[in-house]
Scaffold this active site. Structure first.
Site, PDB file in Angstrom:
ATOM      1  N   ASP A  61       0.852  -1.197   0.000  1.00 62.04           N
ATOM      2  CA  ASP A  61       0.000   0.000   0.000  1.00 62.04           C
ATOM      3  C   ASP A  61       0.889   1.248   0.000  1.00 62.04           C
ATOM      4  O   ASP A  61       0.915   1.992   0.963  1.00 62.04           O
ATOM      5  CB  ASP A  61      -0.950   0.011   1.207  1.00 62.04           C
ATOM      6  CG  ASP A  61      -0.224  -0.069   2.550  1.00 62.04           C
ATOM      7  OD1 ASP A  61       0.913  -0.592   2.584  1.00 62.04           O
ATOM      8  OD2 ASP A  61      -0.768   0.395   3.563  1.00 62.04           O
ATOM      9  N   HIS A  92      10.323  -0.583   8.721  1.00 62.83           N
ATOM     10  CA  HIS A  92       9.215  -1.536   8.775  1.00 62.83           C
ATOM     11  C   HIS A  92       9.224  -2.479   7.563  1.00 62.83           C
ATOM     12  O   HIS A  92       9.660  -3.622   7.656  1.00 62.83           O
ATOM     13  CB  HIS A  92       7.890  -0.782   8.863  1.00 62.83           C
ATOM     14  CG  HIS A  92       7.695  -0.024  10.141  1.00 62.83           C
ATOM     15  ND1 HIS A  92       7.833  -0.589  11.381  1.00 62.83           N
ATOM     16  CD2 HIS A  92       7.378   1.276  10.361  1.00 62.83           C
ATOM     17  CE1 HIS A  92       7.601   0.306  12.316  1.00 62.83           C
ATOM     18  NE2 HIS A  92       7.326   1.461  11.717  1.00 62.83           N
TER      19      HIS A  92
END
Length: 323
Positions: A11, A244
């Site tokens: 995303d 991340h």
């Protein structure tokens, strides 16, 4: 050299874009597809961003648009205070693109690609788990045909690490906890690369500046796209950005940089713990409960942060993985 065939479910997203360039430059990776989901932006924005990245960096790879909402309810508002209004740190983006998305929905693209290359495809999922859940619902047999699934998501409470949206939940999981719990019920090999390790690895300003100076167009882009993201971290008392999504790619390339724990994993779907990821370690015994008859998966519990940073640096600067 082992070649990993990868579908990147994403995303984009600042850290997603950084992870995509990691995949793009790693010689061990054959990127066979990008599937998009809602999260850091609306599905229209994240798909546009994925197509923009493919076009800008000359990636010859299809992009398939995926789910725009979770399995249950409506999506959370995009975190524009983290990634910017356009989800790519508010860098300048073109008004239109020449690259078009694949006509198939993302979950169908996943099914078709896995069935065309059984036991060869790794799914690296760094957004909501909705596309993976929809693929399983339509074709449950793909669980036995996927090589592995690597997820950036969750927080398992290692060394006191909690969620980053609520005290219980990490963003990718709370964005669709029903989907996350469903995929954990499937017998495909999953590794969770959660906040327990991603928050242990930082990329400080001077590290990112070196990438900008020495990393060509990719390095300059990483610097530009991370300015908004770094400011968010610094405003929250974190002096440098957490790593991340690129940590999930690092696990694929160098699993030796991580320590993992095995056990069945459940995701809470109700109450104040909604989105919490909880593992029942294989080494511990409990009375009968909701984790029984669930497959064992891996969760990362520690990381060699310096080794991960050097892996990323070497990949972006030279395209070579250091031994």
């Amino acid at each position: 050299m082992t070649i990993h065939k990868v579908i990147f479910d994403t995303d984009p997203g600042v850290d997603d874009a950084m992870a995509l360039l990691f995949l793009h430059h790693a010689p061990e990776i054959e990127l066979v597809g990008i599937t998009t989901t809602f999260g850091n932006g609306t599905i229209a924005q994240t798909t546009f961003n994925a197509l923009y990245l493919v076009e800008r960096f000359g990636m010859n790879v299809p992009v398939a648009q995926g789910a725009g909402k979770p399995l249950v309810g409506e999506p959370m508002d995009p975190p524009d205070f983290v990634h910017g209004v356009n989800a790519l740190g508010d860098i300048s983006l073109p008004g239109e693109l020449t690259t078009a998305a694949d006509p198939r929905p993302a979950h169908r693209f996943i099914i078709d690609t896995v069935r065309a290359a059984p036991h060869e495809i790794t799914l690296v999922a760094v957004g909501r788990m909705t596309n993976l859940a929809l693929a399983l619902r339509e074709d449950p047999e793909i669980a036995g045909l996927v090589k592995q699934v690597i997820i950036m998501g969750g927080a398992f409470g290692i060394a006191g690490v909690q969620g980053n949206v609520t005290p219980a939940a990490e963003a990718n999981i709370i964005g669709d906890p029903e989907a996350a719990d469903e995929i954990c019920a499937a017998a495909w090999p999953i590794t969770f690369v959660g906040l327990d390790v991603t928050q242990k690895t930082h990329m400080p300003t001077d590290y990112l500046s070196e990438l900008a100076d020495l990393g060509g167009e990719s390095g300059r882009f990483i610097w530009d796209v991370s300015r908004f993201y770094e400011a968010f971290h610094q405003a929250g008392g974190v002096p440098s950005i957490y790593v991340h999504d690129s940590s999930a790619v690092a696990y694929l390339l160098r699993p030796d940089l991580f320590e993992t724990r095995t056990g069945a994993i459940r995701v809470s779907t109700t109450g104040i713990t909604r989105g919490m990821t909880i593992q029942k370690p294989d080494t511990l015994a409990f009375p009968p409960g909701a984790w029984d008859d669930r497959p064992s998966h891996r969760a990362c519990v520690s990381v060699d942060a310096a080794g991960l940073r050097e892996l990323y640096r070497a990949t972006i600067l030279t395209g070579r993985i250091l031994a």
